[in-house]
Write a protein that holds these residues in place. Sequence first.
Motif, PDB file in Angstrom:
ATOM      1  N   VAL A   1       1.706   9.853 -11.106  1.00 36.04           N
ATOM      2  CA  VAL A   1       0.418   9.955 -11.798  1.00 36.04           C
ATOM      3  C   VAL A   1      -0.006  11.417 -11.889  1.00 36.04           C
ATOM      4  CG1 VAL A   1      -2.020   9.369 -11.705  1.00 36.04           C
ATOM      5  CG2 VAL A   1      -0.318   7.646 -11.097  1.00 36.04           C
ATOM      6  N   SER A   2       0.071  12.121 -10.769  1.00 34.41           N
ATOM      7  CA  SER A   2      -0.327  13.532 -10.765  1.00 34.41           C
ATOM      8  C   SER A   2       0.662  14.388 -11.547  1.00 34.41           C
ATOM      9  CB  SER A   2      -0.462  14.053  -9.328  1.00 34.41           C
ATOM     10  OG  SER A   2       0.757  13.919  -8.613  1.00 34.41           O
ATOM     11  N   GLY A   3       1.952  14.037 -11.470  1.00 32.75           N
ATOM     12  CA  GLY A   3       2.974  14.811 -12.180  1.00 32.75           C
ATOM     13  C   GLY A   3       2.856  14.711 -13.688  1.00 32.75           C
ATOM     14  N   LEU A   4       2.344  13.594 -14.180  1.00 36.32           N
ATOM     15  CA  LEU A   4       2.168  13.412 -15.621  1.00 36.32           C
ATOM     16  C   LEU A   4       0.879  14.050 -16.136  1.00 36.32           C
ATOM     17  CD1 LEU A   4       3.249   9.653 -15.948  1.00 36.32           C
ATOM     18  CD2 LEU A   4       4.505  11.645 -16.765  1.00 36.32           C
TER      19      LEU A   4
ATOM     20  N   GLU B   1     -12.964   9.474   0.464  1.00 37.21           N
ATOM     21  CA  GLU B   1     -13.328   9.374   1.864  1.00 37.21           C
ATOM     22  C   GLU B   1     -12.469  10.324   2.689  1.00 37.21           C
ATOM     23  OE1 GLU B   1     -14.090   5.508   3.532  1.00 37.21           O
ATOM     24  OE2 GLU B   1     -14.149   4.613   1.536  1.00 37.21           O
ATOM     25  N   PHE B   2     -12.751  10.368   3.992  1.00 38.75           N
ATOM     26  CA  PHE B   2     -12.053  11.285   4.890  1.00 38.75           C
ATOM     27  C   PHE B   2     -10.545  11.138   4.756  1.00 38.75           C
ATOM     28  CE2 PHE B   2     -10.397  12.415   9.136  1.00 38.75           C
ATOM     29  CZ  PHE B   2     -10.828  13.719   9.179  1.00 38.75           C
ATOM     30  N   ARG B   3     -10.063   9.901   4.745  1.00 41.69           N
ATOM     31  CA  ARG B   3      -8.658   9.631   4.493  1.00 41.69           C
ATOM     32  C   ARG B   3      -8.590   8.662   3.326  1.00 41.69           C
ATOM     33  NH1 ARG B   3      -6.293   6.564   7.925  1.00 41.69           N
ATOM     34  NH2 ARG B   3      -4.218   7.156   7.283  1.00 41.69           N
ATOM     35  N   SER B   4      -7.897   9.035   2.279  1.00 42.40           N
ATOM     36  CA  SER B   4      -7.840   8.156   1.110  1.00 42.40           C
ATOM     37  C   SER B   4      -6.613   8.456   0.269  1.00 42.40           C
ATOM     38  CB  SER B   4      -9.101   8.338   0.254  1.00 42.40           C
ATOM     39  OG  SER B   4      -9.118   9.626  -0.327  1.00 42.40           O
ATOM     40  N   GLY B   5      -6.259   7.475  -0.566  1.00 35.96           N
ATOM     41  CA  GLY B   5      -5.139   7.675  -1.482  1.00 35.96           C
ATOM     42  C   GLY B   5      -5.412   8.791  -2.473  1.00 35.96           C
ATOM     43  N   THR B   6      -6.683   8.973  -2.805  1.00 34.09           N
ATOM     44  CA  THR B   6      -7.056  10.046  -3.729  1.00 34.09           C
ATOM     45  C   THR B   6      -6.681  11.412  -3.168  1.00 34.09           C
ATOM     46  OG1 THR B   6      -8.909   8.720  -4.536  1.00 34.09           O
ATOM     47  CG2 THR B   6      -8.976  11.082  -5.011  1.00 34.09           C
ATOM     48  N   SER B   7      -6.917  11.583  -1.876  1.00 31.68           N
ATOM     49  CA  SER B   7      -6.581  12.859  -1.240  1.00 31.68           C
ATOM     50  C   SER B   7      -5.072  13.094  -1.218  1.00 31.68           C
ATOM     51  CB  SER B   7      -7.137  12.892   0.187  1.00 31.68           C
ATOM     52  OG  SER B   7      -8.545  12.800   0.174  1.00 31.68           O
TER      53      SER B   7
ATOM     54  N   ILE C   1       2.969  14.906   7.583  1.00 30.13           N
ATOM     55  CA  ILE C   1       3.052  13.586   8.205  1.00 30.13           C
ATOM     56  C   ILE C   1       2.586  12.534   7.211  1.00 30.13           C
ATOM     57  CG2 ILE C   1       2.693  14.480  10.536  1.00 30.13           C
ATOM     58  CD1 ILE C   1      -0.218  13.532  10.340  1.00 30.13           C
ATOM     59  N   GLU C   2       2.836  11.273   7.547  1.00 25.67           N
ATOM     60  CA  GLU C   2       2.352  10.173   6.721  1.00 25.67           C
ATOM     61  C   GLU C   2       1.820   9.081   7.631  1.00 25.67           C
ATOM     62  OE1 GLU C   2       5.644   8.870   4.403  1.00 25.67           O
ATOM     63  OE2 GLU C   2       6.939   8.473   6.113  1.00 25.67           O
ATOM     64  N   SER C   3       0.952   8.247   7.091  1.00 25.81           N
ATOM     65  CA  SER C   3       0.342   7.193   7.893  1.00 25.81           C
ATOM     66  C   SER C   3       0.622   5.827   7.292  1.00 25.81           C
ATOM     67  CB  SER C   3      -1.174   7.400   7.993  1.00 25.81           C
ATOM     68  OG  SER C   3      -1.769   7.346   6.712  1.00 25.81           O
ATOM     69  N   ASN C   4       0.642   4.836   8.160  1.00 22.36           N
ATOM     70  CA  ASN C   4       0.840   3.451   7.738  1.00 22.36           C
ATOM     71  C   ASN C   4       0.156   2.558   8.761  1.00 22.36           C
ATOM     72  OD1 ASN C   4       1.809   1.167   6.369  1.00 22.36           O
ATOM     73  ND2 ASN C   4       3.655   1.095   7.624  1.00 22.36           N
ATOM     74  N   GLN C   5      -0.862   1.830   8.304  1.00 20.17           N
ATOM     75  CA  GLN C   5      -1.617   0.932   9.178  1.00 20.17           C
ATOM     76  C   GLN C   5      -2.118   1.669  10.427  1.00 20.17           C
ATOM     77  OE1 GLN C   5       0.990  -2.436   9.846  1.00 20.17           O
ATOM     78  NE2 GLN C   5       0.522  -3.297   7.850  1.00 20.17           N
ATOM     79  N   ASN C   6      -2.724   2.832  10.167  1.00 16.30           N
ATOM     80  CA  ASN C   6      -3.357   3.641  11.226  1.00 16.30           C
ATOM     81  C   ASN C   6      -2.383   4.189  12.262  1.00 16.30           C
ATOM     82  OD1 ASN C   6      -6.011   3.401  10.205  1.00 16.30           O
ATOM     83  ND2 ASN C   6      -6.141   1.333  11.074  1.00 16.30           N
TER      84      ASN C   6
ATOM     85  N   SER D   1       0.813  -1.225   0.000  1.00 16.32           N
ATOM     86  CA  SER D   1       0.000   0.000   0.000  1.00 16.32           C
ATOM     87  C   SER D   1       0.842   1.270   0.000  1.00 16.32           C
ATOM     88  CB  SER D   1      -0.944   0.006   1.211  1.00 16.32           C
ATOM     89  OG  SER D   1      -0.205  -0.061   2.418  1.00 16.32           O
ATOM     90  N   GLU D   2       1.957   1.273   0.727  1.00 16.82           N
ATOM     91  CA  GLU D   2       2.815   2.447   0.803  1.00 16.82           C
ATOM     92  C   GLU D   2       3.343   2.838  -0.579  1.00 16.82           C
ATOM     93  OE1 GLU D   2       5.802   5.024   3.010  1.00 16.82           O
ATOM     94  OE2 GLU D   2       4.242   3.821   3.914  1.00 16.82           O
ATOM     95  N   LYS D   3       3.661   1.820  -1.397  1.00 22.61           N
ATOM     96  CA  LYS D   3       4.207   2.083  -2.732  1.00 22.61           C
ATOM     97  C   LYS D   3       3.135   2.661  -3.658  1.00 22.61           C
ATOM     98  CE  LYS D   3       7.927  -1.342  -2.603  1.00 22.61           C
ATOM     99  NZ  LYS D   3       8.720  -0.424  -1.838  1.00 22.61           N
ATOM    100  N   PHE D   4       1.883   2.294  -3.451  1.00 22.03           N
ATOM    101  CA  PHE D   4       0.808   2.847  -4.279  1.00 22.03           C
ATOM    102  C   PHE D   4       0.624   4.326  -3.978  1.00 22.03           C
ATOM    103  CE2 PHE D   4      -0.112  -1.602  -4.802  1.00 22.03           C
ATOM    104  CZ  PHE D   4      -0.555  -1.681  -6.114  1.00 22.03           C
ATOM    105  N   ARG D   5       0.717   4.698  -2.710  1.00 25.79           N
ATOM    106  CA  ARG D   5       0.595   6.114  -2.354  1.00 25.79           C
ATOM    107  C   ARG D   5       1.757   6.914  -2.946  1.00 25.79           C
ATOM    108  NH1 ARG D   5      -1.197   3.971   2.733  1.00 25.79           N
ATOM    109  NH2 ARG D   5       0.874   4.173   3.622  1.00 25.79           N
TER     110      ARG D   5
END
Length: 199
Positions: free
Chosen positions: A50-53, A63-69, A188-193, A40-44
Motif C-alpha cells: 500500500v505504501s509502496g504504491l 494509537e500508540f501501537r497501530s498498523g498505521t504506524s 522487531i515485530e509483535s504478534n498477540q502482544n 492480522s499478521e498478513k494485513f501488517r
Amino acid sequence: MLGNGPKYIFPPSNEEIYKKILNSGGAIISEYPEDTPPISEKFRKRNRIVSGLSLGILVVEAEFRSGTSITARYAKEQGREVFAIPSDRENTKGMGTNILIKKGAKLVLDPSEIVETYTKKKISQITIEEIEARIKPKVNIKSMPKQFRKIYKILHEELSVNEISKETKIDISELYEVLFTMEIEGLIESNQNKYKIKQ
C-alpha cells in the motif's frame, strides 16, 4: 489491497464496497492465494505494498501501537513522504501521530502543504525489487541506543512485555515507547502482544 485471499471479503461489511469496485471496472488485488484467510499478521505485511504504491502517506490518527504506524515505517524505508496531523496529548488515539512527527514525519495542518511538497520536487518511481530491498533493514547492533541493544539481544524467542521488562530491568511504562520505536524502525515485530526480532 487485501490482507487475505480474494475468496474472502473482510470485514463482511465491506461486501457492498467490494462489489462497487468490481462493477465500476476497478480491481481487488491480493498477493495471497485465493483461499488464504484473513490474519492480522498478513494485513501488517500487506501495508508495505500500500505504501509502496503511494507517493506518500498521511497519518490522520494512530494509537500508540497501530498498523498505521507500521505503514508509516514502510513508507519511510521506501523513500515515501510521511505526513502526520498532530494530536492533543490527552487523546490516546493520536499518540502515534505525535510520535511519528517526533521521529521525522512532516507535520501538516492543511492539504495545501502536501500538494506544495510534491510541486517542489521531482517525483521518481520505485520498483518492487527496490521496495523489497528497502524493507529489510541492515541491523548494526553496535550503533543501537543502549536500551535497544538490551532488548534486541534477548529477543531470540517471542517474549511478552512483562518478560522483557524482567530481563532488561526497564520499567514497563518506559518500555512500551521503546518497543514501539523499535517496531517502527523495523528492528522487531509483535504478534498477540509478544515481541521478537524481525525476520
